[in-house]
Design a protein around this motif. Structure first.
Motif, mmCIF file in Angstrom:
data_model
loop_
_atom_site.group_PDB
_atom_site.id
_atom_site.type_symbol
_atom_site.label_atom_id
_atom_site.label_comp_id
_atom_site.label_asym_id
_atom_site.label_seq_id
_atom_site.Cartn_x
_atom_site.Cartn_y
_atom_site.Cartn_z
ATOM 1 N N SER A 1 13.342 -6.793 -19.621
ATOM 2 C CA SER A 1 13.098 -6.151 -20.922
ATOM 3 C C SER A 1 11.699 -6.348 -21.477
ATOM 4 C CB SER A 1 14.128 -6.651 -21.944
ATOM 5 O OG SER A 1 15.415 -6.169 -21.596
ATOM 6 N N THR A 2 10.862 -7.151 -20.832
ATOM 7 C CA THR A 2 9.504 -7.362 -21.354
ATOM 8 C C THR A 2 8.564 -6.287 -20.798
ATOM 9 O OG1 THR A 2 9.958 -9.729 -21.292
ATOM 10 C CG2 THR A 2 7.662 -9.054 -21.621
ATOM 11 N N PRO A 3 7.961 -5.472 -21.672
ATOM 12 C CA PRO A 3 7.071 -4.414 -21.166
ATOM 13 C C PRO A 3 5.867 -5.012 -20.442
ATOM 14 C CG PRO A 3 7.562 -4.104 -23.509
ATOM 15 C CD PRO A 3 8.055 -5.472 -23.140
ATOM 16 N N GLN A 4 5.497 -4.398 -19.346
ATOM 17 C CA GLN A 4 4.368 -4.886 -18.543
ATOM 18 C C GLN A 4 3.410 -3.732 -18.268
ATOM 19 O OE1 GLN A 4 4.038 -8.075 -17.285
ATOM 20 N NE2 GLN A 4 5.980 -8.846 -18.066
ATOM 21 N N PRO A 5 2.790 -3.146 -19.330
ATOM 22 C CA PRO A 5 1.938 -1.976 -19.084
ATOM 23 C C PRO A 5 0.764 -2.303 -18.166
ATOM 24 C CG PRO A 5 1.783 -2.725 -21.381
ATOM 25 C CD PRO A 5 2.886 -3.508 -20.747
ATOM 26 N N GLY A 6 0.536 -1.426 -17.225
ATOM 27 C CA GLY A 6 -0.595 -1.582 -16.313
ATOM 28 C C GLY A 6 -0.313 -2.447 -15.109
ATOM 29 N N SER A 7 0.865 -3.031 -15.025
ATOM 30 C CA SER A 7 1.139 -3.880 -13.863
ATOM 31 C C SER A 7 1.274 -3.017 -12.609
ATOM 32 C CB SER A 7 2.383 -4.733 -14.083
ATOM 33 O OG SER A 7 3.549 -3.966 -13.948
ATOM 34 N N GLU A 8 0.962 -3.616 -11.477
ATOM 35 C CA GLU A 8 1.037 -2.835 -10.240
ATOM 36 C C GLU A 8 1.366 -3.711 -9.037
ATOM 37 O OE1 GLU A 8 -2.861 -0.998 -10.284
ATOM 38 O OE2 GLU A 8 -3.632 -2.496 -8.887
ATOM 39 N N VAL A 9 1.909 -3.035 -8.039
ATOM 40 C CA VAL A 9 2.274 -3.656 -6.766
ATOM 41 C C VAL A 9 1.489 -2.943 -5.682
ATOM 42 C CG1 VAL A 9 4.151 -4.001 -5.116
ATOM 43 C CG2 VAL A 9 4.596 -4.198 -7.576
ATOM 44 N N VAL A 10 0.844 -3.703 -4.804
ATOM 45 C CA VAL A 10 0.134 -3.095 -3.676
ATOM 46 C C VAL A 10 0.865 -3.472 -2.397
ATOM 47 C CG1 VAL A 10 -2.041 -2.869 -2.430
ATOM 48 C CG2 VAL A 10 -2.051 -3.263 -4.911
ATOM 49 N N LEU A 11 1.397 -2.451 -1.731
ATOM 50 C CA LEU A 11 2.121 -2.655 -0.472
ATOM 51 C C LEU A 11 1.261 -2.162 0.683
ATOM 52 C CD1 LEU A 11 5.614 -1.329 -1.616
ATOM 53 C CD2 LEU A 11 5.050 -3.708 -1.112
ATOM 54 N N ARG A 12 1.154 -2.974 1.711
ATOM 55 C CA ARG A 12 0.430 -2.580 2.919
ATOM 56 C C ARG A 12 1.433 -2.095 3.964
ATOM 57 N NH1 ARG A 12 -2.410 -7.458 5.485
ATOM 58 N NH2 ARG A 12 -0.262 -7.961 6.031
ATOM 59 N N ALA A 13 1.173 -0.944 4.548
ATOM 60 C CA ALA A 13 2.034 -0.447 5.633
ATOM 61 C C ALA A 13 1.662 -1.184 6.911
ATOM 62 C CB ALA A 13 1.861 1.052 5.807
ATOM 63 N N ASP A 14 2.625 -1.918 7.496
ATOM 64 C CA ASP A 14 2.348 -2.678 8.713
ATOM 65 C C ASP A 14 2.802 -1.946 9.969
ATOM 66 O OD1 ASP A 14 1.052 -4.950 7.497
ATOM 67 O OD2 ASP A 14 2.987 -5.386 6.604
ATOM 68 N N MET A 15 3.374 -0.765 9.800
ATOM 69 C CA MET A 15 3.595 0.203 10.878
ATOM 70 C C MET A 15 3.581 1.569 10.177
ATOM 71 S SD MET A 15 7.724 0.163 11.647
ATOM 72 C CE MET A 15 7.881 -1.477 12.269
ATOM 73 N N ASP A 16 3.656 2.660 10.940
ATOM 74 C CA ASP A 16 3.773 3.969 10.301
ATOM 75 C C ASP A 16 5.150 4.034 9.650
ATOM 76 O OD1 ASP A 16 1.368 4.421 11.546
ATOM 77 O OD2 ASP A 16 2.145 5.853 13.020
#
Lengths: 278, 206
Positions: free
Chosen positions: A193-208
């Motif tokens: 319930s706590t707003p987190q504006p601007g937060s982000e997740v960066v996922l790396r593709a380790d295969m196609d």
């Protein structure tokens, strides 16, 4: 646009063409010229979905601009789609239920699909269901895919059908941006319930990979109004994990997961006869 | 089984073996941990449309708890009740840890375990017999298996809390295909490092 006459084909064509210009700023899916390496930009609004194939090494940034997004994520091996995200293996192999920077998303074949390169969110959830018709009918009074509270499962059914997959392929998702805590007695505590504006997740593709996601309210969200803010997606090309990659070398389990992945890639290259192919 | 019942089936599943059976609405299945701390990996499919199957996530979400115990309703991916735990002489069961596989064993214990028999192979053996396949593999229940989740998110398979003769009993709320792997794992405590047989008893009201 009422002034445009849609009674004739020419009028209807002009009417149709006028719409994209009016909405261009909000729904920009095309990659603007002069952005080398950008593979994908898309904003996914409440109740909607997106899918994309990303090459090995790509970085997928999932951003929560308004702080109240909720994402259900599925990942498949693009080349053999019977291989897909396995949530129990992901938490069990890593001895950890709460995903964050440095963690892997593992397939059911002992290989790495993607890894969390960076994460400024409040946390995620590997236990709860994605919403389905049952949940959303009960909570909002209507969970139909064409209604005001579309459910994640039916959205995935359509999204995956476009990729040649079906309802059998909708495994459990990882639920991003809405953390759920497990108490000592096994009960869930909602921590989303706590707003987190601007937060982000960066996922790396380790295969196609084939990535499929929905943006729908978390099933444990206590609000009885269908509430979820948009997700901004950006994917760029990038370099795959090297031998000294910190995520790879962090644990023996991760090391072996990357070894299994590279073992598979080696065979694939051999069969395809493509030098340096990924 | 104090009430009046008729025994429909009484099977012993050998150590390390797969098993499957259709349990009809209203029938009950009792699984007996004969020698103690034997993980029984367990999946359910609607007997009429296997696209509807057990969902660990929907089950945990509906009951607001990760552990299965007496009263737990096993739900499908459509939210429907498939079976109810009507009795359990073990405090709790797991549905977080999933099934062991050759592939995940190689990550957890080393590449040398890649040729050891594993639950996913048992499940797939039964699936293909019943016109299902790998796409039908979903997270399962592990009866008699102990997987605590700690405050920092650490989780793992630890020493069991079952004992010889303890059981779990389930009533079918729809016609279901029960698919079981009597877990062959030898690298962690889920079977006390020595896989053993279990008994499956299906009954119906007399």
């Amino acid at each position: 646009m009422n002034s445009i006459d849609t009674a004739t084909t020419h009028g209807a064509r002009d009417h149709a063409r006028a719409q994209a210009a009016a909405a261009a700023e909000r729904f920009s899916r095309s990659v603007p010229p002069g952005e080398p390496g950008v593979l994908w930009r898309e904003t996914v609004e409440a109740g909607n979905y997106a899918t994309r194939v990303l090459p090995r090494g790509a970085r997928l940034t999932l951003r929560d601009p308004d702080g109240d997004t909720s994402v259900q994520l599925l990942v498949f091996n693009h080349h053999q789609r019977a291989e897909r995200l396995n949530v129990p293996d992901t938490v069990k192999v890593q001895w950890q239920a709460y995903l964050g920077a440095g963690r892997l998303l593992l397939s059911d074949m002992g290989r790495v699909l993607m890894s969390f390169e960076a994460d400024s969110s409040a946390g995620h959830d590997t236990f709860s269901a994605m919403s389905n018709r049952f949940w959303n009918d009960a909570k909002y009074g209507d969970g139909a895919v064409h209604g005001f509270a579309p459910n994640a499962r039916d959205r995935f059914a359509v999204a995956l059908a476009k990729e040649g997959l079906g309802r059998r392929d909708i495994g459990p998702s990882v639920n991003l941006f809405k953390p759920v805590f497990v108490e000592a007695d096994g009960s869930f505590t909602w921590r989303g319930s706590t707003p987190q504006p601007g937060s982000e997740v960066v996922l790396r593709a380790d295969m196609d990979v084939l990535v499929a996601l929905t943006v729908t309210p978390h099933v444990l969200d206590p609000r009885t109004e269908y509430t979820v803010s948009p997700l901004e997606i950006t994917a760029v090309t990038g370099v795959p994990a090297g031998a000294d990659d910190p995520i790879r070398t962090a644990t023996p389990e991760a090391q072996r997961a990357f070894e299994n992945t590279e073992d598979w890639l080696l065979t694939r290259r051999g069969h395809a006869g493509e030098a340096g192919a990924r | 089984m104090s009430r009046s019942v008729r025994v429909v089936l009484d099977d012993t599943v050998e150590a390390r073996a797969p098993w499957s059976h259709v349990v009809l609405t209203g029938q009950s299945l009792r699984i007996v941990d004969l020698e103690g701390n034997q993980a029984v990996d367990f999946l359910l499919y609607s007997a009429h449309d296997s696209v509807e199957r057990y969902s660990a996530a929907d089950t945990m979400t509906a009951q607001g708890n990760v552990y299965l115990t007496t009263g737990s309703v096993l739900r499908s991916n459509e939210g429907n009740p498939m079976m109810t735990l009507t009795g359990s002489t073990v405090e709790r069961h797991d549905t977080v840890g999933g099934a062991c596989s050759r592939e995940s064993n190689s990550l957890r214990y080393g590449h040398h375990t890649n040729h050891q028999h594993a639950c996913v192979d048992n499940f797939l053996h039964e699936h293909v017999r019943r016109d299902m396949g790998k796409r039908d593999m979903v997270p399962n229940i592990n009866f008699f298996m102990n997987v605590p989740v700690e405050p920092d998110g650490s989780l793992g398979i630890v020493d069991g809390i079952s004992a010889p003769g303890l059981y779990v009993e389930l009533r079918a709320e729809m016609d279901v295909i029960v698919v079981v792997s009597n877990c062959p794992q030898i690298n962690n405590p889920c079977n006390g490092f020595a896989p053993s047989p279990v008994r499956m008893i299906v009954t119906e009201p007399a």
